[in-house]
Structures are given as C-alpha cells and as structure tokens.
Design an enzyme around this catalytic site. Structure first.
Site, PDB file in Angstrom:
ATOM      1  CG  ASP A 107     -21.440  65.935  66.808  1.00 26.12           C
ATOM      2  OD1 ASP A 107     -21.474  65.805  68.050  1.00 26.12           O
ATOM      3  OD2 ASP A 107     -21.761  66.990  66.240  1.00 26.12           O
ATOM      4  CE1 TYR A 341     -26.677  67.251  65.884  1.00 30.32           C
ATOM      5  CE2 TYR A 341     -24.986  66.021  64.714  1.00 30.32           C
ATOM      6  CZ  TYR A 341     -25.352  66.958  65.670  1.00 30.32           C
ATOM      7  OH  TYR A 341     -24.381  67.589  66.400  1.00 30.32           O
ATOM      8  NE  ARG A 343     -23.026  71.862  64.719  1.00 30.48           N
ATOM      9  CZ  ARG A 343     -23.941  72.286  65.590  1.00 30.48           C
ATOM     10  NH1 ARG A 343     -24.715  71.402  66.191  1.00 30.48           N
ATOM     11  NH2 ARG A 343     -24.081  73.557  65.862  1.00 30.48           N
TER      12      ARG A 343
END
Length: 979
Positions: A107, A341, A343
């Site tokens: 990210d 993941y 997020r």
C-alpha cells in the site's frame, strides 16, 4: 526461476520487511543465499519534538514543523532514536549483499517505508521492489521472481499526506493548548471524527421524546381451511399490529421529529393511551376477516468478501472486538501466512481464491449449494488502498479453522474471514415473504386494519455458512423466519387477545466503533485502512470514552469542537475533508502535483502558471465558505478573536453554565445571598464520565446543591489553624488552612497537613475530631525492643500498614491505625512476611462467558483498581468504565484488546563483562597472535578467489543482543494523523 537456482552462483540477497514476525515466516520460504531482516516499522520520520531537530536547523523558523514551508515544503526527516541500531544492522547486512529487495507492504505507506529505506541505506547494489498480498511459499517465490521498481507516485501521495497532517497538527494543536487545555491535539481526520461524535450527542441533547400508542392483536383462523396446511412448521395463531384507523395510518416513531412533534399531523392518526385502550376494548368482541394476502418471492444474495472496514464492523458486532484489536489480530494472521493482506478496499477474489472457495463449498455443503458459474464482486471505494484482493484465507487451498491450530482471537477472526469467503461463492437464499392484512370494525364504528408479515426460507443457500450481523440490536437477521398460517382472502378470524401498547421515540443512537467507521467511509473522509488508528487516537486523547460499546464525547471534546467550528470551520468541514482526499488521490494517480497543492493549503494564495488542477481543487475547497482564500498559516496567526472562556462555556439553564477548565468540567450557578445580601456564585465539579446528554438542568441544580467539599470543620486547638474538608480530584480529604503570608515555595516553604478520608467516612458527616485524628497520622506505635527501630502506623495508596525501617506489613482495617498496640504490632512482625498473594477477594461483578475463550468473566478489585479477567487475561478498567454500569460486551472488548497486544515485552539485561585473569594474559596474547596470523594467510588466499567484502562491525555478543531486542519489538505506527 526458483530463488534457490537464482542464488546458486554464490550471490546473496537482502530482503527487508517491516516486522520480525513477517521476516521469520518469509525466511522459511526462501532458500540459501537470502537474508531476511525487519526494519521494525518506519525507520525515519519528521522530528517529533524540538530535541530531535538537528542542531544546524534549530534556529530556522520552520524547524518546529519539520517541514521547510519556504522551500517547496521540503520535509526534514530524521532516523528515529529507537531505530538507529537497527539501521546500523541493516547497513552492515547490505554491505555483505549483492542485491536488495524491499518487501514492505504494497500500500502507500509500505511504498513510503521502502523509499525511506532506500534513501537511508543508500545501496550501491541493485534494488528491487518485491510485493505480495499473501505470505505463502508460492506467493513469496512469485514476488522474488517478478520484482518491480519503486512507485514514486505512491510515495509522493503518502509523503504529501504526511506533510499535510504535520502542518495541520503542529499548527492547530498549539491553539488548543492556549485556548482550551495543554497537551491536546488536532488532526485532519481525528478532529472531524470527534465532531461527528459531538454532533450526535448534540442531537441527543436537543431531542424531546414523544409518546405514541398502537394495538397488537393475536388472531386465529376459524374457517374451513384452518389447521389444514399439513406443514409441521405451521402455526395456528399469529400476531398483527394496527396500521390504520378509518383509512388513516396510525402514527409510529418515524412520524415524529426530534422536537417531539408530529411531522405531518394531518396525514396520520396519533393514538394516546386513553384512546388506544378504548379502541382495544371496542375491538374485543369484533369479527375479523382476512382482507388481503400478498405473497412474493424472497431472494438474498451472498455478502461480498471482507475489506478492511467491513471486517472491522463485523468483528465488532460478532466478536466484540474494537477496530484496533481487530487489526492487531489480523496483522498476526497475515504475518503468519493465514490470510491475505488486511489493509485493502477491494472486494474482488483472484481466480485461485474463487476456485479454492468453490471446492470447499462442494466438499462441505454439497453440489446443490454451488452456483453454476463463479461469483464475481466489484466495488469502487473512493480513496482506496492499492491492494488487489479482498481479505481471505491465504493459499490456493483454504485451511478450515480446525486445520489451522489457531486459538483465541486469532481462531475466531480467521473463522469469520473463512466463513465469509466461502459463503461468497454459494447460491442465493430463496423463499417466500407474505403479508396478511386483517380488518374489523370497532364497537364505535371505526374501521381498523392490522398487518402481519412472515418469511419462510425454502433454500438457505449461503446462509448455511454465514449470516451478517446488524448494528441495530432490534433488527431481524437475514436467516430469521416468521411463519404465518395458511389463510386466504375473506377467511374469518377470531381475536384471541387485543392489547394496547405504549411506545416512546428514542434519540438517535450514539456511534459505536463499527457505525463510526461506516459513517466516515460513507462520507469519504480519510482512508479506511487508518480508521482503527483514528478511533484509537480520539479515545487515547480523552475526546471520547466508551459506555458499553457506545462512543460518548467528553465535555472536553465539546470545547475543542466548539473552537474548531467557530474559528477553523473549513478544517472540520466534512465536504472539505473529503475533497482533500480526492486531491491526494489525484496526486497518487499523477494527475496533480504535490507542492502547488500544499502551497495553496498552507499559504492560501494561488500559484500562477503551475498548470495543475491540484491548486485549484484546494482553492475551491478553501473557498467553500466564502470568497476569501486564506490558508492555514493565516488562520493560526491571529488568535486574538478567540475567547477562551466563551468556547469552553455551555449553557445548561438560564442561570447555570458548564465550563471546561484546565482541571476538568465544572458548573457555575447562583449561590444563596450572603450576610450582606449580595448573591454569589457557586461551583460544582461535574463527573468526567457523565454523558453530556444526561446533564439536565435538574441534575445540574442537584450537583450545585451538594456540599462543595470546602466547608470549615473548626480550628485545630494546638495550631490555631482552620481545618476544612474538601472534595478533590482523587477523593475527599481534610487539610489545614495556612495563613496567607506563609511561604509556599523556596527553602522556607511550608506545606499544609492533608489526609484522605477513610472509606467509612463521608464528606458531609466528617467531624473536626475525625479530621484531627486523620491529620495526626502517621502515628508512632512504639519501639521494637530488639532492633530499637520505631514502628509507625500509616495510611498509604494501597491501604493501612505498619512500617519499621524498610519493613512494611499490611493492616486489615483503617481503624487499626488508631487502635493497634505495640504488642499487636510486634506479633504481626513476628509472623513470616507473606511473599505470595493474599487471599483472593470475591468478584465485584459477574459478566458472563467470554465468546472467544469461553471462560467466565468477572470484575475484580486489584491493587491498581478494578479490572476484568477470564482467569487467564486481565484488563484494567478505563477511567470512564464504571463497575456497576459495565456491560458484558465492554468487558469482552477490554479483554480482546489486551490479548491482541500480546504478552508484555521484557528487556534483556546485559551481562557484565568479566575481566580476564592477569596470569593468562600473556598466553592469551600469544594465542591471539597465532590465530590472527593464520586468519591473515587464509584471507590472502581467499582474496585471490573472490572479491573482498566489508567485515561486520558488530561483535557476536552485540549482534545477538540486537537480534533479541529486534525480535521482541513490534511494528511502530506512523506518528500523526494518517487518515
């Protein structure tokens, strides 16, 4: 090409991830030739205090910000003091490596961490960016084989966000220090989130309840079809609610406004208690009939797989876990290779994941539950993270919860994710929904109509695997069935019972963590991946506290929001904050430039000829409430217009005002006239845990009428000084009043004697005699005849005790402080000192069974105050948690947060270096010289074969110590408001 074959020529690759746990897992998937090390979160950041600013910058006007606002907003980055050893270690490992792989999260923040690592380490070897969204052997090897370059646009977007948050926080927070209270903070998203909670409380304060009544009838079929359905689930009788009288709808809660008045009184019938009871009596002997039966198919499709916010909301509803605890547990599951993941704002599944889910549907539920074609999900969330898949179990074959070996919160959260993912690839739930309308005429001629709704699920589909929770505790869940008897239009019905039901409208519900996250996302404020940290911040700052699971604003937050709304309106405007997110996304997409946007936000004026839309977008946002395009710097320059007393004052009644002072909230109201006939002002502290909507004028007068805790008890006959009783922040106490000219500072300073009241004493009944006895403590009990040491009886933080030198012994009651004799004291000291725990106290309250550990949870009184425990994990109650009012859900949440933090980290003590014996020194030196000579010869031979490499600077002992410290550390969070 496999990692092992790529390194077969002897090269070495350094792979850097964020956390030690992730490093350990990945290391097991890579072959020899790979060194995997953790950065332990961010290695550098903007300086957090003046002490961290390098000396050469300290005199510059922008140094306190850590951002050079005069030179294109150049950030001043410093290596965190607690990361210097780790950076040194990474540099040493890099010196021995042929390639560097930056494997931080994919990210924006992960991209920024990778960029910071490259900037600090300054590698002279090739640098690769390695990304993956799950930690499995195949995913890691695929990431190694297909690296990419750093995405500078993502870095720019993250750094712009970081600089923006720094400017906002470091410029606005000092205003709060000066005008409200020291050590407060403001933030781009935290301040807006606090405003949402405050506005909801304002609505509750302004709300006026309205009373309304309706009727509930229990009906049974009496015709020839009654009881002939043949369905074992069929019911004979059903309940229906009155919906209309003489064709006009009966008023329900939605028909009333927050002021308690009907919104459209001409279109509804408002029944009061008398009217409702009269109508119920008039319908008691009425013949009823079915007026209509409406049946239609029911179909419910599966819920999309989890993304960050929906996972947080559902974990709150089903597991009682706060957003912060949810993300901590999810982080562990990800790092240990159990989920992808966590997020992400994506709800799509990869082909591999879809295949794995469909396989498990067929295996666990049968082919009947598997749709012909795979289901696909697509949804665009604004301000989304750049992750490519929903949160799901990792791998190309999903492990069932029982196969994972997980326990506690990790098991429960994994099970939640697994069920949701599998259910997303199952068939729809189908059935029938039915509405029956029942009519009858009351004795007074009024035509009344009742309705009943039912639902029958004929095929549960995905509901067999997963049912989503609801924020409203009264809402019916999707798998809820309600059966009605088979009736047809015209069928006669008999009323078995007719009751009048009273209701009252309710104020809007306070936000919970789940509903606040939902509100922020719907308003497009902030980034969903940071909502957990935002909520944690407003709780830690005491802007908000919890009452059960509800988020309650403190009186302090009212003062802060009041100031921000009046003088920084744009900064807490919901649309303005959302537009900032749009601009930051445009920077990430390469459609706008960072520096012009920051210039417009901070200085306010346009940047001519920049050729970008970013400055114009920020300008339009800045002009949302007027033509003047002033920037942040202008807003914080002139503070003279801010009346500190005004922004912290709130009228409770015509003559009562609540004020937020530096030491907490208090009331000011009129006092009884004095001897001179002049009316004075009376003050009273307000309990900090009191919800603002409960501070009514009646309660305010009650608080003002209570003894102030500052009334004179009399005069000490020995000193002639007045003795008063007061109510302090830490409880009631008595003290002596010193003359006004008594020095309070310096060498000759005199401190007044003070003493806390016993638990058996009350502020309004304590006497002068009680006070003098308390002030006489500590009391000398006598002298130990053996040691000659004086024995005293004292009252301390943890209760009454005896003290002899450094030897202390607890007393069983406060009264013993005055009654215990020397003989009794010596008898206590003659007993062996208890090293273990004292006998367990009975619990203060039983809460129920923890849904995670399935252990009984109770509230106990501990050394540091009350705490909740399930016998294995203990969690101290927060200041705003009341023992009597605490709910089971709040207890489970506190335990979940404590378990999510993991065990307390222990710091290893360094062993003292031992000095070598003098006699062995000569022999040791000789041996060392021989060894050194041998090593030199070997090194020369090796140098002919391979290029020389820089030797590690650390000794083995120091390296071992560093590794132990690193392994025990957690990933540090990015400081500031990163929403």
């Amino acid at each position: 090409m496999s990692p092992t074959s790529e390194t077969a020529n002897g090269g070495r690759r350094l792979v850097i991830v964020e956390s030690p746990a992730k490093a350990k897992t990945i290391k097991g998937y890579l072959g020899p030739g790979y060194v995997v090390e953790a950065s332990v979160g961010h290695i550098r950041d903007l300086p957090g205090s003046a002490a961290e600013v390098p000396a050469k910058y300290k005199g510059r006007p922008w140094a306190r910000l850590g951002v050079n606002v005069d030179e294109d907003f150049e950030p001043l980055y410093v290596v965190n003091s607690d990361k210097k050893d780790q950076v040194k270690k990474l540099k040493e490992l890099l010196a021995e490596s042929d390639e560097l792989y930056l494997a931080t999260d994919e990210d924006r923040e992960g991209e920024a961490i990778a960029w910071h690592l490259r900037e600090v380490l300054k590698p002279k070897v090739p640098v690769r960016r390695m990304v993956f969204h799950e930690i499995t052997r195949d995913a890691i090897r695929e990431a190694v084989a297909n690296p990419r370059e750093l995405n500078q646009r993502l870095v720019d977007a993250q750094e712009t966000r970081r600089i923006l948050d720094r400017l906002y926080g470091f410029e606005v927070s000092p205003v709060l220090w000066k005008k409200v209270m020291p050590r407060l903070s403001a933030g781009r998203v935290q301040s807006v989130a606090t405003r949402l909670v405050v506005e909801r409380e304002r609505e509750r304060i302004a709300f006026r309840s309205a009373e309304y009544w309706d009727l509930t009838g229990t009906f049974a079929a009496t015709g020839p079809t009654a009881g002939t359905a043949g369905d074992p689930g069929e019911v004979e009788a059903f309940t229906a609610r009155l919906v209309s009288v003489n064709g006009r709808r009966v008023a329900q809660g939605r028909d009333f406004g927050p002021d308690g008045a009907l919104r459209d009184p001409g279109r509804v019938t408002h029944l009061d208690e008398a009217n409702a009871r009269a109508l119920a009596a008039g319908l008691a002997e009425t013949d009823f009939a079915v007026r209509a039966v409406e049946s239609k198919p029911y179909r419910r499709s599966p819920y999309a797989p989890f993304r960050t916010t929906t996972l947080q909301q559902e974990a709150s509803r089903k597991l009682g876990m706060g957003a912060k605890a949810t993300m901590q547990v999810a982080q562990r599951l990800y790092e240990n290779g159990f989920i992808t993941y966590m997020r992400t704002d994506s709800i799509t599944l990869s082909d591999t994941a879809v295949a794995a889910a469909r396989t498990q549907v067929a295996q666990l539920y049968g082919a009947d539950y598997l749709p012909e074609r795979p289901r696909s999900y697509a949804g665009k969330v604004k301000n989304a993270q750049e992750a490519h898949e929903a949160i799901r179990p990792s791998g190309d074959r999903f492990r069932t919860p029982a196969e994972t070996g997980l326990t506690g919160e990790q098991f429960r959260l994994y099970e939640l994710i697994w069920k949701r993912t599998v259910a997303s690839q199952m068939k729809d739930a189908v059935g029938q929904s039915v509405t029956v309308r029942v009519g009858g005429r009351a004795a007074d001629g009024r035509e009344c109509e009742f309705t009943a709704s039912g639902k029958v699920i004929t095929f549960h589909g995905f509901l067999k695997a997963y049912v989503e929770g609801a924020d409203d505790p009264e809402a019916e869940l999707d798998d809820r069935e309600r059966r009605l008897p088979r009736v047809a239009e015209g069928d006669p019905l008999a009323a078995r019972e007719m009751s009048a039901d009273g209701h009252a409208t309710k104020p809007p519900a306070r936000y919970t963590e789940a509903t606040l996250i939902k509100e922020l996302e719907e308003r497009e404020i902030g980034r969903p991946s940071t909502y957990a940290s935002i909520i944690s911040t407003i709780l830690d700052r005491r802007y908000v506290f919890k009452k059960g699971t509800a988020l309650v604003p403190s009186f302090l937050s009212f003062a802060v929001v009041n100031l921000l709304e009046q003088h920084f309106g744009r900064l807490v405007d919901y649309d303005f904050t959302a537009r900032m997110e749009d601009d930051l996304d445009r920077i990430a997409a390469g459609e706008a430039e960072s520096v012009p946007w920051l210039h417009r936000f901070y200085f306010g004026e346009s940047t001519p000829g920049d050729g970008t839309d970013a400055a114009e977008g920020a300008g339009a946002a800045a002009a949302a409430d007027g033509d003047h395009l002033g920037g942040l710097k202008e807003l914080v320059t002139d503070l003279g217009a801010i009346d500190a007393r005004e922004v912290s004052s709130f009228r409770v009644d015509d003559d009562i005002v609540l004020r937020v002072g530096r030491y907490g909230p208090y009331l000011e109201g009129p006092a009884e006239p004095g001897a001179d006939g002049e009316a004075g002002t009376r003050r009273a502290d307000v309990p900090e845990e009191l919800p603002p909507d409960e501070l009514t004028p009646e309660l305010a007068r009650e608080l003002l009428a209570k003894p102030t805790g500052d009334h004179e008890l009399g005069t000490d006959p020995e000193t002639g000084r007045p003795i008063v009783a007061r109510d302090g922040r830490y409880g009631p106490y008595v003290t002596e009043v010193l003359p006004e000219d008594t020095p309070k500072t310096g060498k000759n300073a005199v401190k007044p004697r003070t003493a806390s009241l016993f638990r058996s004493m009350a502020l309004d009944t304590v006497t002068l005699e009680d006070a003098l006895r308390l002030l006489s403590l500590p009391r000398v009990v006598g002298t130990d005849p053996e040691s000659g040491a004086e024995i005293t009886a004292q009252n301390g933080r943890y209760g009454p005790y005896l003290k002899k030198g450094t030897d202390s012994r607890s007393l069983s009651s406060e009264e013993q402080l005055f009654t215990i004799t020397l003989e009794e004291a010596l008898a206590i000291y003659a007993q062996p000192k208890q090293r273990g725990r004292a006998a367990a106290k009975p619990p203060l309250k039983e809460l129920g069974t923890d849904p995670v550990t399935e252990r009984p949870v109770v509230v106990k009184d501990g050394r540091f105050g009350p705490y909740v425990t399930d016998g294995e994990t203990n969690a101290t109650l927060r200041r705003d948690d009341d023992v009597e009012a605490i709910t089971p859900e709040r207890g489970y949440e506190l335990l979940a947060e404590k378990r999510a933090k993991g065990p307390a980290k222990k710091t290893a003590k360094k062993a003292a270096a031992k000095k070598a014996p003098a006699k062995k020194t000569a022999a040791k030196k000789a041996t060392t010289k021989k060894t050194a000579a041998k090593k030199t010869a070997t090194a020369k031979t090796a140098a002919k074969k391979t290029p020389a490499k820089k030797a590690p600077a650390k000794t083995a002992a120091k390296k071992a110590t560093t590794e132990r410290t690193t392994a025990g550390a957690g990933v540090s969070s990015h400081s500031g408001d990163t929403g």
